[in-house]
Design a protein around this motif. Structure first.
Motif, mmCIF file in Angstrom:
data_model
loop_
_atom_site.group_PDB
_atom_site.id
_atom_site.type_symbol
_atom_site.label_atom_id
_atom_site.label_comp_id
_atom_site.label_asym_id
_atom_site.label_seq_id
_atom_site.Cartn_x
_atom_site.Cartn_y
_atom_site.Cartn_z
ATOM 1 N N ALA A 166 46.871 54.485 36.392
ATOM 2 C CA ALA A 166 46.260 53.345 35.697
ATOM 3 C C ALA A 166 47.165 52.123 35.739
ATOM 4 N N ASP A 167 48.478 52.335 35.602
ATOM 5 C CA ASP A 167 49.429 51.221 35.698
ATOM 6 C C ASP A 167 49.312 50.532 37.058
ATOM 7 N N GLY A 168 49.297 51.346 38.109
ATOM 8 C CA GLY A 168 49.240 50.790 39.458
ATOM 9 C C GLY A 168 47.931 50.078 39.745
ATOM 10 N N LEU A 169 46.818 50.691 39.345
ATOM 11 C CA LEU A 169 45.512 50.069 39.570
ATOM 12 C C LEU A 169 45.349 48.824 38.703
ATOM 13 N N LEU A 221 38.634 39.135 33.259
ATOM 14 C CA LEU A 221 38.081 40.335 33.885
ATOM 15 C C LEU A 221 39.192 41.311 34.268
ATOM 16 N N ALA A 222 40.289 40.800 34.824
ATOM 17 C CA ALA A 222 41.406 41.661 35.211
ATOM 18 C C ALA A 222 41.980 42.373 33.997
ATOM 19 N N ARG A 223 42.107 41.670 32.892
ATOM 20 C CA ARG A 223 42.658 42.272 31.681
ATOM 21 C C ARG A 223 41.728 43.365 31.145
ATOM 22 N N ILE A 224 40.432 43.108 31.148
ATOM 23 C CA ILE A 224 39.480 44.105 30.644
ATOM 24 C C ILE A 224 39.518 45.366 31.511
ATOM 25 N N LEU A 225 39.486 45.187 32.826
ATOM 26 C CA LEU A 225 39.487 46.349 33.722
ATOM 27 C C LEU A 225 40.788 47.136 33.613
ATOM 28 N N ALA A 226 41.916 46.434 33.542
ATOM 29 C CA ALA A 226 43.198 47.131 33.410
ATOM 30 C C ALA A 226 43.249 47.907 32.098
ATOM 31 N N ALA A 237 47.752 46.828 37.847
ATOM 32 C CA ALA A 237 48.532 45.782 38.511
ATOM 33 C C ALA A 237 47.743 45.179 39.673
ATOM 34 N N LEU A 238 47.013 46.024 40.408
ATOM 35 C CA LEU A 238 46.173 45.508 41.488
ATOM 36 C C LEU A 238 45.081 44.589 40.947
ATOM 37 N N CYS A 239 44.479 44.977 39.823
ATOM 38 C CA CYS A 239 43.452 44.126 39.204
ATOM 39 C C CYS A 239 44.026 42.753 38.876
ATOM 40 N N ARG A 240 45.216 42.736 38.310
ATOM 41 C CA ARG A 240 45.829 41.466 37.907
ATOM 42 C C ARG A 240 46.259 40.632 39.115
ATOM 43 N N GLN A 241 46.515 41.306 40.235
ATOM 44 C CA GLN A 241 46.916 40.598 41.451
ATOM 45 C C GLN A 241 45.703 40.016 42.184
ATOM 46 N N ILE A 242 44.619 40.770 42.229
ATOM 47 C CA ILE A 242 43.491 40.421 43.100
ATOM 48 C C ILE A 242 42.407 39.619 42.384
ATOM 49 N N LEU A 243 42.094 40.004 41.150
ATOM 50 C CA LEU A 243 40.925 39.417 40.491
ATOM 51 C C LEU A 243 41.078 37.944 40.102
#
Length: 271
Positions: A164-167, A192-197, A169-175
């Protein structure tokens, strides 16, 4: 005293409290606890669990989430009449029910289409949500690269929380940049990135619980959607998983906006 880890969806002067465990997000296809409460006739205060403030969820295990919510409930001083759980929130509902039963008579445990998270579910959710969210913003090749990056994180993560940490981080990088390309600015581009993370961490933390001892006294309302709720469990796993099953015709996404389901829950709360 207002709770710090719950949203107050309904407030009455009486002592009875119903606590609902869900990760409610505005705009999701499945109905929310707010919609269910609007249909209930029973006069009682209703709280819904809130995730921790953004950023605090990193490294939090399931028991830490539950301790945070249970502390809120105990400090509130109300008698808990029932604990409700929807879908994967049913895992947290069962764990909260166990802790609350340590200091008061066991409340009702009512689960709506109960489900249990597992590692594969976290990866699949990441891929499905990013594809659906990013399709208008990124090319097919870019989306495939994002999904593959998620698979790479899965291959290296030692456990669901690390995954979950890694995914996340990807959300925060890409979204955020993708959202900015779609015209979203300021906090809207990062929301959106914060909600998904946060949701990925919430799912991962729930994987640490064994649901069988947590759900043994539960009443499960099973939707009419094939493959959801108890129907998603192998037949052997379903045996003795809950104390009682009430089969509903309502589809999964409408369970908590159905007047029929609300009537069933009102009847259970009057037991």
């Amino acid at each position: 005293m207002s709770p710090s880890a719950h949203a107050v969806l309904r407030s009455f002067d009486g002592d009875d409290l119903v606590v609902a465990a869900d990760f409610g997000v505005a705009g999701r296809p499945a109905a929310t606890v707010t919609e269910l409460v609007a249909e209930l006739k029973t006069e009682c205060t209703v709280w819904e669990t809130l995730p921790p403030p953004y950023g605090d969820e990193t490294g939090m295990g399931g028991r830490q989430h539950v301790d945070r919510w249970v502390r809120d409930v105990r400090d509130g001083g109300r008698a808990v009449r029932a604990v409700l759980g929807f879908c994967r929130g049913s895992v947290y509902a069962g764990a909260m029910h166990r802790e609350i039963s340590r200091w008061q008579d066991p409340p009702l445990l009512i689960l709506l289409d109960p489900d249990r998270p597992h590692r594969r579910m976290i990866v699949d959710y990441f891929g499905e949500m990013l594809v659906s969210r990013l399709e208008p913003m990124l090319s097919t090749t870019e989306i495939e690269e994002v999904v593959q990056a998620g698979r790479d994180v899965d291959g290296k993560a030692a456990d669901p929380l690390e995954l979950a940490d890694g995914l996340g981080a990807l959300c925060r990088q890409i979204l955020p940049p993708a959202c900015q390309r779609a015209g979203m600015v300021g906090e809207r581009s990062t929301e959106l990135a914060r909600i998904l993370a946060s949701y990925l961490h919430w799912l991962a933390a729930a994987t640490e619980f064994d649901v069988r001892p947590l759900w043994s006294s539960a009443i499960a309302l099973n939707s009419g959607s094939e493959g959801y709720g108890l129907d998603a469990f192998d037949e052997a796993d379903r045996a003795g998983l809950v104390a009682e099953v009430i089969q509903c015709e309502t589809p999964y996404e409408d369970l908590m906006r159905s007047a029929e389901v609300a009537r069933v829950i009102d009847d259970l709360l009057r037991r």
